[in-house]
Design an enzyme around this catalytic site. Structure first.
Site, PDB file in Angstrom:
ATOM      1  N   HIS A  90      -9.532   1.192  -1.130  1.00  0.00           N
ATOM      2  CA  HIS A  90      -9.474   1.804   0.194  1.00  0.00           C
ATOM      3  C   HIS A  90     -10.882   1.711   0.780  1.00  0.00           C
ATOM      4  O   HIS A  90     -11.863   2.099   0.114  1.00  0.00           O
ATOM      5  CB  HIS A  90      -9.093   3.273   0.102  1.00  0.00           C
ATOM      6  N   ASP A 133       1.905   3.981   2.828  1.00  0.00           N
ATOM      7  CA  ASP A 133       0.866   4.834   2.221  1.00  0.00           C
ATOM      8  C   ASP A 133       1.469   6.011   1.436  1.00  0.00           C
ATOM      9  O   ASP A 133       1.640   5.900   0.226  1.00  0.00           O
ATOM     10  CB  ASP A 133      -0.106   5.318   3.309  1.00  0.00           C
ATOM     11  N   ASP A 134       1.759   7.108   2.120  1.00  0.00           N
ATOM     12  CA  ASP A 134       2.333   8.302   1.465  1.00  0.00           C
ATOM     13  C   ASP A 134       3.518   8.772   2.313  1.00  0.00           C
ATOM     14  O   ASP A 134       3.416   9.766   3.058  1.00  0.00           O
ATOM     15  CB  ASP A 134       1.274   9.415   1.392  1.00  0.00           C
ATOM     16  N   HIS A 165       0.863  -1.193   0.000  1.00  0.00           N
ATOM     17  CA  HIS A 165       0.000   0.000   0.000  1.00  0.00           C
ATOM     18  C   HIS A 165       0.890   1.230   0.000  1.00  0.00           C
ATOM     19  O   HIS A 165       1.329   1.699   1.048  1.00  0.00           O
ATOM     20  CB  HIS A 165      -0.913  -0.045   1.235  1.00  0.00           C
ATOM     21  N   GLU A 168     -11.141   3.440   6.187  1.00  0.00           N
ATOM     22  CA  GLU A 168     -10.070   4.312   6.699  1.00  0.00           C
ATOM     23  C   GLU A 168     -10.799   5.386   7.527  1.00  0.00           C
ATOM     24  O   GLU A 168     -10.725   5.382   8.741  1.00  0.00           O
ATOM     25  CB  GLU A 168      -9.286   4.929   5.535  1.00  0.00           C
ATOM     26  N   HIS A 209       1.368   4.888  -2.427  1.00  0.00           N
ATOM     27  CA  HIS A 209       0.987   5.736  -3.564  1.00  0.00           C
ATOM     28  C   HIS A 209       2.252   6.405  -4.066  1.00  0.00           C
ATOM     29  O   HIS A 209       2.899   7.137  -3.303  1.00  0.00           O
ATOM     30  CB  HIS A 209      -0.016   6.803  -3.125  1.00  0.00           C
TER      31      HIS A 209
HETATM   32  N1  ADE Z   1      -4.537   8.772  -1.720  1.00  0.00           N
HETATM   33  C1  ADE Z   1      -3.309   8.783  -1.228  1.00  0.00           C
HETATM   34  N2  ADE Z   1      -3.303   8.388   0.044  1.00  0.00           N
HETATM   35  C2  ADE Z   1      -4.573   8.107   0.380  1.00  0.00           C
HETATM   36  C3  ADE Z   1      -5.214   7.631   1.537  1.00  0.00           C
HETATM   37  N3  ADE Z   1      -4.565   7.363   2.668  1.00  0.00           N
HETATM   38  N4  ADE Z   1      -6.553   7.473   1.504  1.00  0.00           N
HETATM   39  C4  ADE Z   1      -7.225   7.747   0.397  1.00  0.00           C
HETATM   40  N5  ADE Z   1      -6.671   8.190  -0.719  1.00  0.00           N
HETATM   41  C5  ADE Z   1      -5.351   8.366  -0.741  1.00  0.00           C
HETATM   42 ZN    ZN Z   2      -3.645   4.830   0.602  1.00  0.00          ZN
END
Ligand code: ADE
Ligand code: ZN
Length: 332
Positions: A196, A277-278, A16, A199, A18
Site C-alpha cells: 500500500h 479493499d474491505d 486488492h 493512499e 483484505h
Molecule cells: N488494511 C485494510 N484495509 C486497508 C487500507 N485501505 N489501507 C491500509 N491498510 C488496510
Molecule cells: Zn487495502
C-alpha cells in the site's frame, strides 16, 4: 447491453482485497455470540451504523476490534467461504487475497488455525466452481520490521500456498523504507511483493515502494498524480495500481466520488484496476465499485472493458492464463 449488465457478465480478477475486511456485521455478531465476546454494540444494526470513518486510522481501529471475533479454524473458514461465494455472484474468476497474520498471531491465534480455515474454504470453492485464488501475506506497517521478519519466518510451513507479501495498515509515519530488509528477504525467497502506498501517504512513499521495496504492484497509489515524474515512471514501467473507489470515498481520501482520478489515470495510459479493499466496511463488493464509476464519473463501455482486462494483466497469473481471460472478455 446496459453497463451494469455488462459489468456483471464480464469475468473479472480482484487484486486488492483484505479477507478481514469481508467480515460482515452479521457474521461478527454471530461469532461474538458463539465465543461469548462482548462487543461494544447491541445489535447488527448498530454495527452497521458505526461504519462511518473520518480517515484510515478511524477505520483501522474498528477493523482490528472486529477481527477479534475470529478465533477458531471454523471462523476463518466461514469468513473465506462467504467471500468466495460473493466472488461467484460477482463473476470474480480470479482473486488475490490479502490476509494479515499479525492481526491474529498477536491475539494468540496461531498460523495453523487461520491458514487451515482459509485453505479448506479455498479448496472447496475451487472444486465447486473453479475459482482461482492466490494469497498475499501482508505485514502491518504500524508494527516493527523485526516483527514482520518473525512473521515471515513463522509462515514457512505455508510458503507453498502464499504467492506474495504485502504491506498495509497505518500509512502515515510508517514509510516503505522501514521494511526494506524484510521485503528483500521475501523477494529472495521467491515471493512477489506489493505494498500500500500513496493512499494517505505522499508520492515519496510510492517512490520508496518502487525503488527500495522493488514492488510488483502498488496498492492504491492514487496520490501518484501529484508527481508528474512519478506518473511517467509508473506508466513507462506499467506498474499496476490496484485502486479502490468506494474505499477512497469512505476513508476520505477523496471528498466526492465525482473527483476520483481513476479514469484520468486510465486515460493517461496507467495500468489501473478496480477493487473493493474491505467491502463489508466500505459499502460494496467489486461490481458496486465498477457501478459507482459509471454513476459518478460517467465511465463508458470501452473504459469498463479496459479496466477489466487490466485486472488480468496486473494479476500474478501466467501469460497464457492472462491471454485466455482477456479473450473471454473480448468475446462478450
Ligand atoms: N488494511 C485494510 N484495509 C486497508 C487500507 N485501505 N489501507 C491500509 N491498510 C488496510
Ligand atoms: Zn487495502
Amino acid at each position: 447491453m446496459a453497463l451494469t449488465t455488462l459489468i456483471k457478465a464480464l469475468p473479472k480478477a480482484e487484486l486488492h482485497l483484505h479477507i478481514e475486511g469481508t467480515l460482515s456485521p452479521a457474521l461478527m455478531w454471530e461469532l461474538a455470540q458463539k465465543h461469548g465476546i462482548k462487543l461494544p454494540f447491541s445489535s447488527v444494526c448498530e454495527i452497521e451504523t458505526a461504519y462511518q470513518f473520518s480517515d484510515l486510522q478511524s477505520f483501522l481501529d474498528l477493523y482490528y476490534a472486529g477481527a477479534d471475533v475470529l478465533r477458531s479454524e471454523e471462523d476463518f473458514y466461514q469468513l473465506m467461504q462467504a467471500y468466495l461465494q460473493r466472488c461467484k455472484e460477482h463473476n470474480i474468476v480470479h482473486t488475490e487475497i490479502m490476509f494479515d497474520p499479525q492481526t491474529h498471531t498477536h491475539r494468540g491465534v496461531p498460523f495453523d488455525v487461520f491458514m487451515t480455515g482459509f485453505v479448506r474454504a479455498i479448496d472447496e470453492a475451487q472444486e465447486e466452481w473453479g475459482v482461482s485464488v492466490r494469497l498475499i501475506m501482508s505485514f502491518l506497517r504500524h508494527l516493527s520490521e523485526a516483527d514482520a521478519i518473525t512473521t515471515l519466518q513463522d509462515a514457512e510451513p505455508w510458503y507453498d500456498i502464499i504467492d506474495a507479501v504485502g504491506l498495509d495498515s497505518s500509512e502515515l509515519g510508517n514509510p516503505p523504507e522501514k521494511f526494506e530488509r524484510v521485503f528483500n528477504q521475501a523477494r529472495t525467497l521467491g515471493f512477489k511483493v506489493v505494498a500500500h502506498a500513496g493512499e494517505e501517504g505522499p508520492p515519496d512513499y510510492i517512490w520508496q515502494a518502487i525503488n527500495l521495496l522493488n514492488i510488483d504492484r502498488i496498492d492504491h497509489g492514487v496520490r501518484c498524480a501529484e508527481d508528474k515524474e512519478l506518473m511517467a515512471l509508473i506508466k513507462h514501467r506499467q506498474i499496476p495500481l490496484t485502486v479502490c473507489p468506494l474505499s477512497n470515498l469512505k476513508l476520505k481520501v477523496i471528498e466526492d466520488m465525482a473527483t476520483h482520478n481513476i479514469l484520468e489515470l486510465l486515460e493517461d495510459g496507467l495500468l489501473v484496476t478496480v477493487n473493493s479493499d474491505d467491502p463489508t466496511y466500505f459499502g460494496g463488493f467489486l461490481n458496486d465499485n465498477f457501478a459507482v464509476l459509471e454513476s459518478a464519473l460517467g465511465m463508458n463501455e470501452q473504459q469498463c472493458r479496459q479496466l477489466v482486462k487490466n485486472s488480468f494483466m496486473a494479476s500474478f497469473l501466467d501469460d497464457t492464463e492472462k491471454q485466455a481471460w482477456i479473450q473471454k472478455v473480448d468475446a462478450i
